[in-house]
Design an enzyme around this catalytic site. Structure first.
Site, PDB file in Angstrom:
ATOM      1  N   TRP A 151      60.004   3.888 -22.057  1.00  0.00           N
ATOM      2  CA  TRP A 151      58.732   3.490 -22.651  1.00  0.00           C
ATOM      3  C   TRP A 151      57.692   3.247 -21.554  1.00  0.00           C
ATOM      4  CZ3 TRP A 151      55.022   2.958 -26.043  1.00  0.00           C
ATOM      5  CH2 TRP A 151      54.057   1.963 -25.854  1.00  0.00           C
TER       6      TRP A 151
ATOM      7  N   ASP B  58      70.454  12.410 -20.218  1.00  0.00           N
ATOM      8  CA  ASP B  58      69.787  11.243 -20.803  1.00  0.00           C
ATOM      9  C   ASP B  58      69.905  11.322 -22.325  1.00  0.00           C
ATOM     10  OD1 ASP B  58      67.951   9.326 -21.745  1.00  0.00           O
ATOM     11  OD2 ASP B  58      66.591   9.645 -20.050  1.00  0.00           O
TER      12      ASP B  58
END
Length: 413
Positions: A180, A358
């Site tokens: 984020w 990821d």
């Protein structure tokens, strides 16, 4: 059969199974290059399709320089100043500075949203060169009120970063963000490109629907079914059409007495409470949401990270704020908002670091950003997942800071 005569399709089929330290020069001919004036060829393992391509001598020299950069974390340091900045009539954010008070400013933008900062975040930067600024975003870490969703949007956070920069009397700074933090770093830099000297982005998250669906609606579950089932099973089958919405309902309990009582209790302990709380539906949801992410953040399981899901104080802010932003699509007007505005920051010297495996922020987003922004240095770590604390990702992040440091130093000479 000579290696130089192997068809490209066959060569491509077996190259991905080999592990090379790149660049690797392969002294064989290639049908697309005349024998006279032939360039050296290398395998670039950062290329998604493992194509063989000519690499200029300048790029090869650049990659050799990269290998010389410091790649280890710096020793732990303590802040030389800390404080709280009131950014609205409701919110106050925690900030700190460490490193060199006269150094080049860099701001660390944490993930989540709702994750908060930690002392280890300071270690990515050379403390003799950088003036290191950390802050906790609204509702996270030491900022107050804890886990608060009111007046908490991407645009509020962008304004907070500017207020903090002005409060600290910093004309411009380097921006560092992962997960984020990469989302907010992009949004902030696109809003204030004249205040950004360089960027380092990790674990790219563009907050598009397909990214949210991948992680919260069953995509990553195919890789981590054991971690997924507790997250899934908290929600009745009748509500599993959208897990983000189902969790939103539980993370925002209508039981004001229970919610406010809990928040008042933990505020009393000023972010240090780690007691055992009565596990209402809201806190059960916060734990489940947080553990799902913590169990998938590393390529190899990290028990210390997973234990964060047992910390009710951390989990409540992490889960509530994350979910709040995801339900509201990051408060962006369009799904491709960040990609559509790359021209505003194309000139900024930037490195993108992405773990190949990821699960939280799959590489498709970093790849899309790379295609939209080929000028940025794109580094794929072949043996890593999401976390900045995985060895390969840590090394690339430190090296990226070192590279920007050298560029700044060279400009000053």
């Amino acid at each position: 059969m000579k290696l130089g005569s192997i068809p490209n399709t066959l060569l491509a089929s077996f190259l991905p199974s080999l592990i090379f330290k790149f660049p690797i020069s392969l002294p064989f001919s290639h049908p697309g290059i005349p024998s006279s004036g032939r360039k050296a060829l290398v395998i670039r393992m950062q290329s998604i399709d493992h194509r063989i391509e000519p690499i200029s001598s300048n790029l090869m020299a650049s990659e050799k320089e990269s290998e010389k950069l410091v790649r280890n974390l710096y020793p732990q340091i303590e802040p030389y100043s800390t404080g709280f900045l009131k950014v609205s009539d409701l919110h106050t954010i925690y900030w700190e500075q460490s490193g060199n008070p006269s150094g080049h400013p860099v701001v660390f933008i944490h993930g989540g949203p709702g994750g908060g900062t930690s002392p280890s975040n300071r270690r990515f930067f050379d403390p003799d060169f950088y003036r290191i600024v950390l802050f906790d975003q609204r509702g996270a870490g030491k900022s107050t009120p804890h886990a608060c969703l009111e007046q908490n949007t991407t645009w509020d956070l962008i304004d907070d970063i500017e207020k903090l920069r002005e409060h600290l009397e910093i004309p411009e700074w380097q921006v560092f963000g992962g997960s984020w933090g990469s989302t907010l770093a992009l949004a902030y830099s696109q809003s204030h490109p004249d205040k950004v000297t360089g960027m380092i982005l990790r674990g790219i998250f563009l907050l598009r629907k397909k990214e949210i669906d991948w992680f919260y609606e069953g995509g990553a579950a195919a890789i981590y079914p054991d971690a997924w089932e507790p997250f899934r099973d908290l929600i009745p089958e009748s509500e599993r059409g959208c897990f983000v919405d189902a969790y939103n309902k539980r993370l925002n309990s209508n039981n004001i007495e229970t919610q406010s009582g809990f928040l008042a209790y933990i505020e009393t302990f000023n972010a240090t409470a780690h007691g055992v709380f009565y596990l209402t539906e809201e806190y059960a949801a916060a734990r489940a949401w947080t553990k799902w992410e913590m169990m998938t953040a590393h390529l190899l399981p990290n028990e210390d990270n997973i234990k964060k899901g047992d910390d009710d104080y951390f989990s409540l802010a992490f889960a509530r704020i994350e979910n709040h932003y995801f339900v509201n699509k990051g408060f962006f007007p369009t799904d491709s908002y960040l990609l559509d505005r790359i021209d505003k920051i194309r000139h900024i010297n930037t490195t993108i670091v992405q773990g190949r495996y990821d699960m939280c922020c799959p590489m498709m987003s970093a790849w899309d950003l790379h295609k939209a922004w080929p000028e940025a240095d794109f580094r794929v770590v072949p043996d890593a997942g999401h976390s900045a604390n995985e060895p390969g990702i840590t090394a690339e992040l430190v090296a990226a800071n070192e590279n920007l440091k050298n560029i700044i130093k060279n400009k000053g000479e």
